[in-house]
Design a protein around this motif. Structure first.
Motif, short mmCIF file in Angstrom:
data_model
loop_
_atom_site.label_atom_id
_atom_site.label_comp_id
_atom_site.label_asym_id
_atom_site.label_seq_id
_atom_site.Cartn_x
_atom_site.Cartn_y
_atom_site.Cartn_z
N LYS A 89 0.81 -1.22 0.00
CA LYS A 89 0.00 0.00 0.00
C LYS A 89 0.84 1.27 0.00
N GLN A 90 2.17 1.08 -0.09
CA GLN A 90 3.12 2.20 -0.11
C GLN A 90 2.87 3.14 1.07
N GLY A 91 2.73 2.52 2.24
CA GLY A 91 2.47 3.28 3.44
C GLY A 91 3.73 3.53 4.23
N ALA A 92 3.54 3.96 5.46
CA ALA A 92 4.67 4.22 6.37
C ALA A 92 4.35 3.60 7.72
N PHE A 93 5.26 2.77 8.21
CA PHE A 93 5.04 2.04 9.46
C PHE A 93 6.34 1.95 10.23
N LEU A 94 6.25 2.18 11.53
CA LEU A 94 7.42 2.06 12.40
C LEU A 94 7.01 1.32 13.67
N TYR A 95 7.66 0.20 13.92
CA TYR A 95 7.45 -0.53 15.17
C TYR A 95 8.67 -0.36 16.05
N GLY A 96 8.43 -0.13 17.33
CA GLY A 96 9.51 -0.09 18.29
C GLY A 96 9.13 -0.85 19.54
N SER A 97 9.96 -1.78 19.96
CA SER A 97 9.68 -2.48 21.22
C SER A 97 9.90 -1.54 22.40
N ASN A 98 10.66 -0.46 22.15
CA ASN A 98 10.90 0.54 23.19
C ASN A 98 11.36 1.83 22.51
N PHE A 99 10.71 2.94 22.81
CA PHE A 99 11.02 4.21 22.14
C PHE A 99 11.98 5.09 22.93
N GLU A 108 22.24 -0.94 21.23
CA GLU A 108 23.51 -0.90 20.49
C GLU A 108 24.65 -1.45 21.34
N LEU A 109 24.68 -1.06 22.61
CA LEU A 109 25.69 -1.57 23.55
C LEU A 109 25.58 -3.09 23.68
N ASN A 110 24.35 -3.58 23.78
CA ASN A 110 24.12 -5.03 23.90
C ASN A 110 24.65 -5.79 22.69
N ALA A 111 24.39 -5.27 21.49
CA ALA A 111 24.86 -5.94 20.27
C ALA A 111 26.38 -5.92 20.21
N HIS A 112 26.99 -4.79 20.58
CA HIS A 112 28.45 -4.68 20.56
C HIS A 112 29.09 -5.66 21.55
N LEU A 113 28.51 -5.73 22.75
CA LEU A 113 29.03 -6.66 23.76
C LEU A 113 28.88 -8.10 23.29
N ALA A 114 27.76 -8.42 22.64
CA ALA A 114 27.55 -9.79 22.14
C ALA A 114 28.62 -10.18 21.14
N ARG A 115 29.01 -9.23 20.28
CA ARG A 115 30.07 -9.53 19.29
C ARG A 115 31.39 -9.82 20.00
N ILE A 116 31.68 -9.07 21.05
CA ILE A 116 32.91 -9.31 21.81
C ILE A 116 32.85 -10.67 22.51
N MET A 117 31.74 -10.94 23.19
CA MET A 117 31.63 -12.14 24.02
C MET A 117 31.51 -13.42 23.20
N ALA A 118 31.18 -13.29 21.92
CA ALA A 118 31.08 -14.48 21.06
C ALA A 118 32.42 -15.21 20.97
N ILE A 144 12.94 -9.19 24.20
CA ILE A 144 13.03 -9.95 22.96
C ILE A 144 14.00 -9.28 21.99
N THR A 145 13.93 -7.95 21.90
CA THR A 145 14.87 -7.21 21.04
C THR A 145 16.30 -7.40 21.52
N LEU A 146 16.52 -7.37 22.83
CA LEU A 146 17.85 -7.61 23.38
C LEU A 146 18.33 -9.02 23.03
N GLY A 149 19.33 -9.21 19.50
CA GLY A 149 20.63 -8.59 19.29
C GLY A 149 21.78 -9.52 19.61
N VAL A 150 21.61 -10.37 20.61
CA VAL A 150 22.64 -11.37 20.93
C VAL A 150 22.66 -12.46 19.88
N ILE A 151 21.48 -12.93 19.49
CA ILE A 151 21.38 -14.02 18.51
C ILE A 151 22.04 -13.63 17.18
#
Length: 234
Positions: A89-99, A108-118, A144-146, A149-151
């Motif tokens: 429908k060429q619409g606009a949609f934004l979902y956020g688990s937390n704004f 972002e910190l969680n994803a960066h730490l996950a890359r290190i801890m891997a 779930i978003t966190l 980010g680890v997965i």
């Protein structure tokens, strides 16, 4: 900016307050039994309803070509269908688990730490989230978003509320009175523990972020996230 509020509970009322402070007008409010009459007059809609109503609310906005921001969690099994419909429908949609700005930095910190801890197999990851007793879904969308980010940055493949099996992330969901939201990520080894944590002091940050996202999406087409709003995709 004329804003429609889809869901008028505690979050809806705080969003209304923040929107008015920023010079916007609330022209439509939908509670659980309300109709969509009047929604068509809105420039943008903000959905903070309940899982059973979110998909219907979002589809109604897409049908009317109204950009829609959704912070409702617990309905994500339908997310890909909504994405497909938005694109068709060429619409606009934004979902956020937390704004919250702070939470999105925490993502972002969680994803960066996950890359290190891997690279360190002696550490096992787990998570804990604490929310008010009125929260209907568990674990929280933020948790779930966190976990996702680890997965995406490790060998973990899924999360569970039960005892974790190999390559599963254990999430503990706790419900306590008057807790806006606390999220912790733990990396445990036999000799120590690494912990990162975000504690919300009120719901104001969530509400303000939703209004900022609504301001940002005006005039745009596509499917977005808070990473786009905060320019964190670089």
């Amino acid at each position: 900016m004329k804003i429609a509020l889809l869901g008028y509970g505690k979050m809806g009322r705080i969003i209304e307050e923040k929107a008015i402070q920023r010079g916007h007008e609330i022209i439509y409010k939908k509670e659980s039994e309300g109709t969509f009459e009047g929604l068509e007059k809105a420039d943008v809609a903000i959905d903070f309803s309940v899982p059973s109503a979110a998909v219907t609310n979002i589809k109604a906005c897409l049908d009317l070509n109204i950009p829609v921001i959704s912070g409702t969690t617990g309905w994500l099994e339908e997310y890909e269908n909504i994405v497909k419909e938005c694109k068709e429908k060429q619409g606009a949609f934004l979902y956020g688990s937390n704004f919250s700005l702070g939470v999105n930095i925490f993502f972002e910190l969680n994803a960066h730490l996950a890359r290190i801890m891997a690279n360190f197999n002696d550490y096992n990851v787990s998570m804990e989230e604490i929310h008010h007793t009125q929260k209907l879904d568990a674990p929280s969308g933020t948790a779930i978003t966190l976990a996702q980010g680890v997965i995406e940055n490790s060998e973990y493949t899924s999360w569970t509320l039960d005892k974790a099996k190999e390559k599963e992330i254990s999430i503990t969901a706790i419900r306590q009175d008057s807790v806006p939201g606390t999220h912790s990520v733990f990396y445990d080894s036999p000799i120590d523990q690494i912990e990162i944590k975000h504690t919300a002091h009120s719901r104001d940050g969530f509400a303000l972020g939703a209004v900022i996202a609504a301001e940002w999406i005006i005039g745009k087409k596509g499917v977005f996230s808070m990473k786009d709003v905060l320019n964190l995709n670089k």
